[in-house]
Design a protein around this motif. Sequence first.
Motif, mmCIF file in Angstrom:
data_model
loop_
_atom_site.group_PDB
_atom_site.id
_atom_site.type_symbol
_atom_site.label_atom_id
_atom_site.label_comp_id
_atom_site.label_asym_id
_atom_site.label_seq_id
_atom_site.Cartn_x
_atom_site.Cartn_y
_atom_site.Cartn_z
ATOM 1 N N ARG A 297 0.781 -1.245 -0.066
ATOM 2 C CA ARG A 297 -0.113 0.146 0.193
ATOM 3 C C ARG A 297 0.858 1.153 -0.047
ATOM 4 N NH1 ARG A 297 -2.459 -0.700 6.198
ATOM 5 N NH2 ARG A 297 -0.390 -0.476 7.243
ATOM 6 N N GLY B 29 -1.932 -0.623 -3.054
ATOM 7 C CA GLY B 29 -3.337 -0.377 -2.408
ATOM 8 C C GLY B 29 -3.424 -1.405 -1.308
ATOM 9 N N ILE C 193 3.046 -8.698 6.976
ATOM 10 C CA ILE C 193 2.700 -7.356 6.938
ATOM 11 C C ILE C 193 2.325 -6.908 8.384
ATOM 12 C CG2 ILE C 193 1.840 -7.460 4.465
ATOM 13 C CD1 ILE C 193 -1.168 -7.612 5.582
#
Length: 176
Positions: free
Chosen positions: A59, A77, A102
């Motif tokens: 992102r 994104g 993440i």
Amino acid sequence: MTRLDSVIRRLTAQRNLLNWAVNEIEPTGLILELGLGNGRTYDHLRSRLPDREIYAFERSLAAHPDSCPAEDYLIMGDIFETLPLFAERMGLGCAALIHADIGSGDEVLNRQLAKRMAPLIEPLLEPGGLFLADRAFDLPRCTNLSTRVGVAEGRYFVYRRAVKAEPVAHRPSIAR
Ligand SMILES: C[S@@+](CC[C@H](N)C(=O)[O-])C[C@H]1O[C@@H](n2cnc3c(N)ncnc32)[C@H](O)[C@@H]1O
């Protein structure tokens, strides 16, 4: 254990499991890297799997220029928006290997993230597909192999999607 020891152990487990996974995956299917970050694990995967299609999701792009995928293979994104669209484009069961790194230092947020991500991940895996992650996930259609792959408990996590689809009471939706 110092924080440096802890980081080294985590990264060693990560690398060992990526090396293990590239020899375990099916000969067909996409490779998905969730959280490109600096691009270190992406670079490792592409060096080990030069003939496979690897898509990286991010992102906020901050990868080393040498470790950035070609435009067509970089999905920019929030994964909660991009993964459902990717599943529509590529089809469910399209991935042989998904690697998710993440998380943050906030364990409460990490647990919430894993809970939200799980219904997106599982349908993308092909039968026998592998999911590697920096945290535990609850994946009813997968077998948790984390304690069987030679990594200290809780350091890194590995799941394999069942080859034959198991009926589950609640069918997770991949729709947003
Ligand atoms: C720890 S870094 C990944 C490091 C990478 N494995 C490496 O070896 O360089 C985590 C990355 O995940 C990305 N990220 C976190 N949450 C995300 C989300 N919901 N959607 C897309 N990217 C996300 C962050 O922007 C960050 O760059």
